[in-house]
Design an enzyme around this catalytic site. Structure first.
Site, PDB file in Angstrom:
ATOM      1  N   GLU A  60      56.507  56.106  16.824  1.00 53.37           N
ATOM      2  CA  GLU A  60      57.017  57.164  17.701  1.00 53.37           C
ATOM      3  C   GLU A  60      57.145  56.663  19.138  1.00 53.37           C
ATOM      4  O   GLU A  60      58.124  56.941  19.833  1.00 53.37           O
ATOM      5  CB  GLU A  60      56.092  58.389  17.653  1.00 53.37           C
ATOM      6  CG  GLU A  60      56.188  59.133  16.329  1.00 53.37           C
ATOM      7  CD  GLU A  60      55.087  60.171  16.170  1.00 53.37           C
ATOM      8  OE1 GLU A  60      55.397  61.282  15.721  1.00 53.37           O
ATOM      9  OE2 GLU A  60      53.919  59.872  16.499  1.00 53.37           O
ATOM     10  N   GLU A 141      27.740  48.045  37.650  1.00 55.09           N
ATOM     11  CA  GLU A 141      28.862  47.932  36.704  1.00 55.09           C
ATOM     12  C   GLU A 141      28.894  46.539  36.099  1.00 55.09           C
ATOM     13  O   GLU A 141      28.240  45.626  36.611  1.00 55.09           O
ATOM     14  CB  GLU A 141      30.179  48.243  37.440  1.00 55.09           C
ATOM     15  CG  GLU A 141      30.409  47.389  38.645  1.00 55.09           C
ATOM     16  CD  GLU A 141      31.363  48.026  39.681  1.00 55.09           C
ATOM     17  OE1 GLU A 141      32.223  47.311  40.178  1.00 55.09           O
ATOM     18  OE2 GLU A 141      31.221  49.234  39.965  1.00 55.09           O
ATOM     19  N   LYS A 143      29.779  42.784  35.158  1.00 53.32           N
ATOM     20  CA  LYS A 143      30.431  41.673  35.836  1.00 53.32           C
ATOM     21  C   LYS A 143      31.325  41.013  34.782  1.00 53.32           C
ATOM     22  O   LYS A 143      30.867  40.254  33.930  1.00 53.32           O
ATOM     23  CB  LYS A 143      29.394  40.686  36.362  1.00 53.32           C
ATOM     24  CG  LYS A 143      29.998  39.554  37.174  1.00 53.32           C
ATOM     25  CD  LYS A 143      28.899  38.785  37.897  1.00 53.32           C
ATOM     26  CE  LYS A 143      29.446  37.722  38.823  1.00 53.32           C
ATOM     27  NZ  LYS A 143      30.434  36.841  38.248  1.00 53.32           N
ATOM     28  N   GLU A 202      39.403  42.299  37.711  1.00 55.39           N
ATOM     29  CA  GLU A 202      39.228  41.121  36.872  1.00 55.39           C
ATOM     30  C   GLU A 202      40.184  41.226  35.682  1.00 55.39           C
ATOM     31  O   GLU A 202      40.261  42.273  35.038  1.00 55.39           O
ATOM     32  CB  GLU A 202      37.769  41.093  36.381  1.00 55.39           C
ATOM     33  CG  GLU A 202      37.315  39.763  35.881  1.00 55.39           C
ATOM     34  CD  GLU A 202      36.846  38.810  36.988  1.00 55.39           C
ATOM     35  OE1 GLU A 202      36.988  39.137  38.193  1.00 55.39           O
ATOM     36  OE2 GLU A 202      36.350  37.734  36.624  1.00 55.39           O
ATOM     37  N   LYS A 352      22.589  38.176  36.851  1.00 53.70           N
ATOM     38  CA  LYS A 352      23.159  37.326  35.807  1.00 53.70           C
ATOM     39  C   LYS A 352      22.347  37.415  34.520  1.00 53.70           C
ATOM     40  O   LYS A 352      21.118  37.324  34.547  1.00 53.70           O
ATOM     41  CB  LYS A 352      23.172  35.869  36.277  1.00 53.70           C
ATOM     42  CG  LYS A 352      23.987  35.657  37.536  1.00 53.70           C
ATOM     43  CD  LYS A 352      25.462  35.545  37.241  1.00 53.70           C
ATOM     44  CE  LYS A 352      25.807  34.097  36.974  1.00 53.70           C
ATOM     45  NZ  LYS A 352      27.248  33.870  36.934  1.00 53.70           N
ATOM     46  N   CYS A 473      43.384  12.464  -2.277  1.00 54.87           N
ATOM     47  CA  CYS A 473      41.989  12.189  -1.900  1.00 54.87           C
ATOM     48  C   CYS A 473      41.123  13.400  -2.225  1.00 54.87           C
ATOM     49  O   CYS A 473      41.437  14.523  -1.893  1.00 54.87           O
ATOM     50  CB  CYS A 473      41.892  11.876  -0.420  1.00 54.87           C
ATOM     51  SG  CYS A 473      40.220  11.932   0.203  1.00 54.87           S
TER      52      CYS A 473
HETATM   53  S1  IVH Z   1      32.589  42.831  43.345  1.00 55.48           S
HETATM   54  C1  IVH Z   1      32.960  42.127  47.594  1.00 55.48           C
HETATM   55  N1  IVH Z   1      32.522  43.729  40.870  1.00 55.48           N
HETATM   56  O1  IVH Z   1      32.680  38.192  40.070  1.00 55.48           O
HETATM   57  C2  IVH Z   1      32.567  42.269  46.182  1.00 55.48           C
HETATM   58  N2  IVH Z   1      33.072  41.433  41.224  1.00 55.48           N
HETATM   59  O2  IVH Z   1      31.106  36.225  42.053  1.00 55.48           O
HETATM   60  C3  IVH Z   1      32.873  41.076  45.359  1.00 55.48           C
HETATM   61  N3  IVH Z   1      33.553  40.188  39.159  1.00 55.48           N
HETATM   62  O3  IVH Z   1      35.151  36.541  41.617  1.00 55.48           O
HETATM   63  C4  IVH Z   1      33.166  41.318  43.983  1.00 55.48           C
HETATM   64  N4  IVH Z   1      33.260  41.878  37.768  1.00 55.48           N
HETATM   65  O4  IVH Z   1      36.060  38.431  40.280  1.00 55.48           O
HETATM   66  C5  IVH Z   1      32.733  42.658  41.662  1.00 55.48           C
HETATM   67  N5  IVH Z   1      32.441  44.664  38.722  1.00 55.48           N
HETATM   68  C6  IVH Z   1      32.655  43.595  39.534  1.00 55.48           C
HETATM   69  C7  IVH Z   1      33.021  42.327  39.016  1.00 55.48           C
HETATM   70  C8  IVH Z   1      33.210  41.265  39.902  1.00 55.48           C
HETATM   71  C9  IVH Z   1      33.578  40.582  37.884  1.00 55.48           C
HETATM   72  C10 IVH Z   1      33.848  38.806  39.619  1.00 55.48           C
HETATM   73  C11 IVH Z   1      34.789  38.754  40.786  1.00 55.48           C
HETATM   74  C12 IVH Z   1      34.304  37.630  41.661  1.00 55.48           C
HETATM   75  C13 IVH Z   1      32.999  37.247  41.068  1.00 55.48           C
HETATM   76  C14 IVH Z   1      31.955  37.278  42.150  1.00 55.48           C
END
Ligand code: IVH
Length: 714
Positions: A60, A141, A143, A202, A352, A473
């Protein structure tokens, strides 16, 4: 939410009117029709790409899209640049000029445990002169582990997309950003008094999508992507936006880097909190982490720690690769007061997750041969524990992979396991070399070879794989037999890789045909086998002999001949041997059979030994004739299931889920996998759960018991 439920109802009703091409629709002006269709398609794309819960079937949706395309073709002067048909424009490519970001794209400081987070909280309070026992609220949130992008919208239109680059300047890739379906081509920032804005986010790819892409690349003999992150970042940097579109990238947005109103005033000040800016982005139709599950507003650092720790526990089940959490002071004025270093904001920190990387020594390279002769190098390493699994063996994919990474025996190598994905070598640590490392010499001759002869490997143009052309083989035969009995092929229940290897070792299996003349009496004497298990094995094999022709075709390991092509061929011949006489034209006359399959099937039948194998299999009782299952299906045109979508849930008592789906398909229904506005019929087995609730709530789904379903099928 971008749309209220009343708006959604109306959009659905209008979509149906367009699909049915009602008189009402026909009466509208062309301009109205085009703008309505655009609005409808943008809405359905939002349901699909942002909400992951489509309300229309793909068919659709395609119909609406085609209607818009047709009108645009007839009235090119009315095409709007933010029309959903204009994502890929044929003449605009990427050449990645360098562009200045509106404000620098900073990085993040890192933390690794609860103490680090507590320390961060204390530091923020000291900096802001807040009492140590007072709470600061943080937004937390995921990363996302992909490639960062900056999207500029000017006067509500997507004006520019760029990669992060060095943080000050990035590479412009607007044409690629436009093909990411979760990136709106236009968004009503003007309603929020914003004339120009730079969003940061991202670009990522689902883990299952990554695995799919690699599976296809493997089949096509192409080099593999190392992990979802590289697949996403590499995708962003491809020259041809059409190819980027096929990769299936997605973009999560997580912050506003810059915003100004029509008078050039800073519009970031319109927001009191980070959360408010995310609400706005969601409202404008962007993909942002979902509140409550993916992200959370934590009232103090203790809640932050809990949320992070819990998230880490569930990370494997999450569809995207996430390498940690990002903790941000929610209050924008506090953020401003805290400021930033040249490297990172002082009001945010990354938490991390436990590393999934480790280093170990590359001890040796061994080689494996696949069922079509592909040679795969495998690194043998010092055993090392990585995310709970001991690893000592890692695929190196092909010669190019070894050369690109300049791997040497004796190297310290960095290894990684991403998500559920198999481990891989990121790089050799060349700083640690002492000169004793030995280059890996790619073999000229087949390194597995069970025969006495020397067999030269071949590499076809455009393929990354070296192949051993020696189809006599045993090493390849063994892989072919393993595939022959597998689920995808003859589906011989209870006879997996382990038994095939064992029987091969005993000398009972040398070719596929041998599967059908196993010495059951001798097997029954073996340790671990009883008469019962041998009886089961025999009956599975007897059963498999009656398989439809297409399964036998698949089971032969003809390069590129998969289930779909096999079914197309089986529908055309009464007996498989007829294919031996087919010419290339005969193959190409079948819709969807291409020159590669034609060439490979012809080459396969051109080998004497293969044809003898088939004859022997037939003598041993394997069916090579067309069965009911092979015959082309006449489309079902009447009955209660024709044209309906159906879904089975809960545990069925009288048939397996797969059988039920086959029955439904044979009766003209289309099996779908989720409860949505698209679903017509839900069949509930025992212990049906959330799907049943959701269907009941929708009120539009017909709900059947298993018995009712069977009765209707007849
Ligand atoms: S905030 C000024 N939020 O992580 C704030 N970054 O080392 C800077 N990243 O290259 C970033 N998820 O691309 C933020 N929820 C998130 C993220 C995020 C992934 C990446 C971002 C940046 C790296 C920072």
């Amino acid at each position: 939410m971008k749309y209220s439920s009343a708006e959604q109802k109306s959009l659905v009703a209008r979509s149906k009117a367009y699909l049915a091409k009602t008189d009402e629709v026909a009466k509208q002006t062309v301009v109205d029709q085009m703008s309505q269709l655009q609005e409808l398609i943008v809405f359905h794309e939002w349901r699909y790409y942002i909400q992951n819960d489509p309300l229309l079937s793909d068919f659709e949706y395609d119909q609406l899209f085609k209607q818009l395309e047709a009108l645009e073709a007839a009235h090119p002067e009315l095409v709007r640049p933010d029309s959903p048909t204009q994502r890929v424009s044929s003449d605009v490519g990427n050449d990645f000029p360098s562009v200045d970001h509106l404000t620098p794209m900073l990085s993040l400081a890192n933390s690794y445990n609860a103490e680090d987070l507590q320390e961060f909280d204390q530091q923020v309070k000291r900096m802001l002169n807040i009492d140590a026992d007072q709470d600061i609220a943080y937004a937390v949130e995921p990363k996302f582990d992909g490639g960062s992008i900056a999207l500029v919208y000017e006067n509500d239109q997507l004006a520019r997309g760029a990669t992060r680059g060095n943080g000050q300047q990035g590479e412009e890739m607007t044409a690629n950003a436009r093909v990411i379906r979760s990136v709106p081509l236009s968004a009503e920032f003007s309603k929020h008094n914003i004339a120009k804005v730079e969003l940061r986010g991202e670009v990522i790819i689902r883990k299952d999508r990554f695995e799919d892409i690699n599976r296809k690349r493997q089949e096509a003999g192409l080099s593999l992507f190392a992990n979802p992150r590289n697949t996403a970042t590499g995708g962003l940097r491809m020259k041809d936006p059409k190819e980027v579109a096929e990769r299936g990238l997605e973009a999560f947005l997580y912050t506003l880097g810059f915003a100004e109103d029509a008078n050039g005033n800073n519009a970031l000040e319109n927001f009191d909190t980070h959360y408010e800016s995310l609400y706005m982005l969601a409202k404008l139709g962007f993909k942002v982490p979902t509140d409550g599950t993916e992200r959370k507003l934590c009232k103090n650092i203790a809640e932050v720690v809990d949320f992070c720790v819990n998230w880490e526990k569930g990370r494997e089940a999450y569809p995207y690769e996430v390498d940690g959490m990002v903790v941000k002071v929610n209050d924008r004025r506090l953020q401003e007061r805290a400021g930033h270093t040249s490297h990172h904001p002082r009001w945010a920190i990354a938490y991390k997750f436990a590393a999934k990387q480790a280093t170990t020594t590359l001890l040796d390279v061994e080689y494996q041969v696949g069922k079509i002769g592909t040679i795969t190098p495998v690194a043998k390493t010092e055993p090392v524990s990585l995310a709970g699994v001991t690893i000592s063996s890692i695929s190196l994919h092909n010669e190019d992979f070894i050369n690109e990474k300049d791997l040497r025996i004796g190297d310290q190598v960095l290894i990684e396991r991403a998500g559920d994905v198999i481990p891989y070598i990121v790089k050799a640590m060349d700083d640690l070399r002492d000169g004793s490392e030995q280059p890996i010499e790619w073999p000229k001759n087949c390194p597995i070879n069970f025969t006495e002869e020397v067999i030269e490997l071949i590499r076809e143009e455009g393929e990354a794989a070296w192949r051993c052309p020696n189809c006599v083989c045993g090493a390849q035969d063994l892989q072919r037999i393993i595939f022959h009995v597998s689920k995808a092929a003859m589906d011989i229940d209870g006879m997996g890789r382990r038994y095939v290897e064992l029987f091969y070792e005993y000398g009972w299996l040398r070719t596929m045909a041998d599967v059908y003349r196993l010495p059951y009496d001798e097997i029954a004497q073996m340790e671990g086998f009883g008469s019962k298990s041998v009886e089961n094995l025999r009956s599975s094999i007897e059963q498999a002999k009656l398989s439809p022709m297409w399964r036998v075709l698949v089971s032969l390991s003809v390069h590129h001949l998969g289930k779909r092509s096999a079914k197309l061929l089986a529908a055309e011949v009464d007996h498989m041997m007829e294919l031996a006489d087919w010419t290339e034209e005969d193959f190409l006359a079948i819709k969807d059979i291409g020159p590669t399959v034609a060439k490979n099937v012809m080459a396969w039948f051109g080998v004497q030994r293969n044809v003898q194998q088939l004859r022997l299999m037939e003598e041993l009782g394997v069916n090579l004739s067309q069965t009911e299952d092979d015959k082309p299906k006449a489309a079902v045109t009447e009955g209660p299931f024709v044209g309906k979508t159906i879904l089975f849930t809960g545990s069925l008592q009288q048939m397996s889920r797969k059988e039920a789906q086959e029955k439904a398909a044979a009766a003209g229904a289309k099996n779908i996998s989720a409860v949505s506005g698209n679903l017509n019929i839900l069949v509930v087995g025992e212990k049906a759960g959330s799907k049943l609730k959701k269907a009941q709530a929708l009120g539009t789904v017909e709900i059947l018991t298993e018995e009712e379903f069977l009765a209707l099928i007849g």
